[in-house]
Design an enzyme around this catalytic site. Structure first.
Site, PDB file in Angstrom:
ATOM      1  N   ASP A  53      35.091  42.331  28.363  1.00  0.00           N
ATOM      2  CA  ASP A  53      35.287  42.498  29.798  1.00  0.00           C
ATOM      3  C   ASP A  53      35.071  41.163  30.493  1.00  0.00           C
ATOM      4  OD1 ASP A  53      34.080  43.342  32.692  1.00  0.00           O
ATOM      5  OD2 ASP A  53      35.510  44.817  31.977  1.00  0.00           O
ATOM      6  N   ASN A 112      40.307  36.826  41.595  1.00  0.00           N
ATOM      7  CA  ASN A 112      41.467  37.316  42.348  1.00  0.00           C
ATOM      8  C   ASN A 112      41.303  37.068  43.841  1.00  0.00           C
ATOM      9  OD1 ASN A 112      43.216  38.280  40.332  1.00  0.00           O
ATOM     10  ND2 ASN A 112      42.126  40.222  40.174  1.00  0.00           N
ATOM     11  N   HIS A 151      46.120  36.839  43.052  1.00  0.00           N
ATOM     12  CA  HIS A 151      46.424  37.651  41.874  1.00  0.00           C
ATOM     13  C   HIS A 151      47.334  36.928  40.882  1.00  0.00           C
ATOM     14  CE1 HIS A 151      44.467  41.433  43.040  1.00  0.00           C
ATOM     15  NE2 HIS A 151      44.751  41.079  44.288  1.00  0.00           N
ATOM     16  N   ASP A 191      46.585  36.855  37.005  1.00  0.00           N
ATOM     17  CA  ASP A 191      47.534  37.217  35.945  1.00  0.00           C
ATOM     18  C   ASP A 191      47.633  36.113  34.896  1.00  0.00           C
ATOM     19  OD1 ASP A 191      48.028  39.608  37.200  1.00  0.00           O
ATOM     20  OD2 ASP A 191      49.994  39.034  37.994  1.00  0.00           O
ATOM     21  N   GLU A 234      40.839  44.202  33.491  1.00  0.00           N
ATOM     22  CA  GLU A 234      40.414  42.969  32.827  1.00  0.00           C
ATOM     23  C   GLU A 234      39.630  43.250  31.556  1.00  0.00           C
ATOM     24  OE1 GLU A 234      37.291  43.755  36.089  1.00  0.00           O
ATOM     25  OE2 GLU A 234      39.430  44.091  35.752  1.00  0.00           O
TER      26      GLU A 234
END
Length: 326
Positions: free
Chosen positions: A182, A190, A195, A199, A225
């Site tokens: 994680d 973000n 974002h 990505d 994530e």
């Protein structure tokens, strides 16, 4: 098992009809069983040149995880002319071709497009594909089992394959490690960088996981994530070492954003089933998840081994440590 990648299929080809005299030779037709029901729809089972067996046992060419399928259920054979013949090997719940049950131990011809049912739940379609059709079918399947952003397997595929992988490892007398990964403070990334940068980082993490794993490992994006890995492993020590290597590689990667180079760390939860133990896959995932939460609470950017795993390991080694921290 995370192919860098394409769908994993048998490599045998089967010749189709003879070319017309004077014409350019056509590419040979490839023979497949396509899963319609009783597995992941669209799964491509490439038939061998002579015969392929189907059943619940791992000794079959294609293992089907369906309780209504017999251990050695049926075999499909290809004769010299390229014709397919299906034989029920004495199954309990029957083999059906286009809705009609076939007699035991009696080969029945199977035509292109025929629907083959094994037991009450597994339905397959027999197809002869030219290379163009095969490519199209393969692409459809890849889209159904891959995460669009990272190219790793998706959660559904992982959950469908972890059981068979655990069984295979057990037969090979290997342990099985489950690792949940994680990313730390990903929402902050973000919110700060946007974002698009988020990505880019997810794709970079996927690249690190591909670089850190082998063909026999199973790697997937578990959601958001979070990523999950199933690693055949000889020992807890080996599994822990590999988890730490992944953590270290992730922490050293940087992604070029518009105005900065952005890095990310990850917390990892590890569970492990040694060789010879019954593998409860759900319990392994739960144990890894619990260890992941401990990693988060302990400061992040570390590997934690589940207490359940360590209790089993302690019984064997008489070790006294409560957690493994890095």
């Amino acid at each position: 098992m995370d192919a860098r990648g394409k769908t994993q299929v048998c490599v045998t080809t089967v010749a189709g009809s003879e070319p017309v005299a004077g014409a350019q030779s056509a590419a040979p037709l490839l023979l497949y069983l396509i899963v319609v029901r009783g597995g992941i729809p669209g799964t491509m089972l490439r038939l061998a040149q002579k015969s392929s067996s189907l059943g619940r046992s791992a000794e079959n060419t294609f293992q089907l995880h369906d309780s209504t399928v017999s251990r050695r259920h049926a075999v499909i054979s290809i004769d010299a002319a390229g014709t397919a013949w299906l034989t029920d090997l004495g199954s309990t719940n029957g083999t059906f071709v286009n809705g009609r049950r076939i007699a035991l131990q009696t080969p029945v011809q199977v035509g292109d497009g025929s629907r083959i049912q094994l037991g009450s739940s597994t339905l397959l379609k027999y197809l002869k594909l030219d290379p163009c059709e095969e490519g199209f079918q393969r692409e459809l399947y890849e889209r159904s089992v891959r995460d669009n952003l990272t190219g790793l397997y998706n959660r559904g595929y992982f959950l469908s394959q972890i059981g068979p992988l655990a069984e295979l490892n057990s037969m090979c007398e290997l342990g099985l490690a489950l690792i949940l990964v994680d990313l730390d403070h990903f929402k902050r990334i973000n919110d700060t960088h946007g974002h698009n940068v988020g990505d880019l980082i997810l794709r970079e993490v996927a690249d690190v996981l591909r670089e850190s794993t082998r063909a026999e490992d199973l790697v997937a994006r578990y959601g958001g994530e979070e990523f999950i890995l199933a690693l055949p492993s000889c020992s807890l020590e080996q599994a822990t070492e590999r988890a730490e290597r992944i953590r270290s590689r992730l922490s050293s990667r940087l992604v070029d954003a518009s105005q900065a180079r952005v890095g990310v760390t990850a917390s990892l939860g590890l569970s492990f089933a040694p060789a010879g133990r019954v593998r409860d896959v759900t319990a392994l995932i739960t144990a890894a998840d619990e260890a992941l939460y401990v990693a988060k609470r302990s400061g992040r950017n570390r590997v934690i081994t589940s207490t359940t795993t360590l209790r089993e390991f302690h019984r064997k080694t008489e070790s006294a440590d409560a957690y493994v921290l890095f």
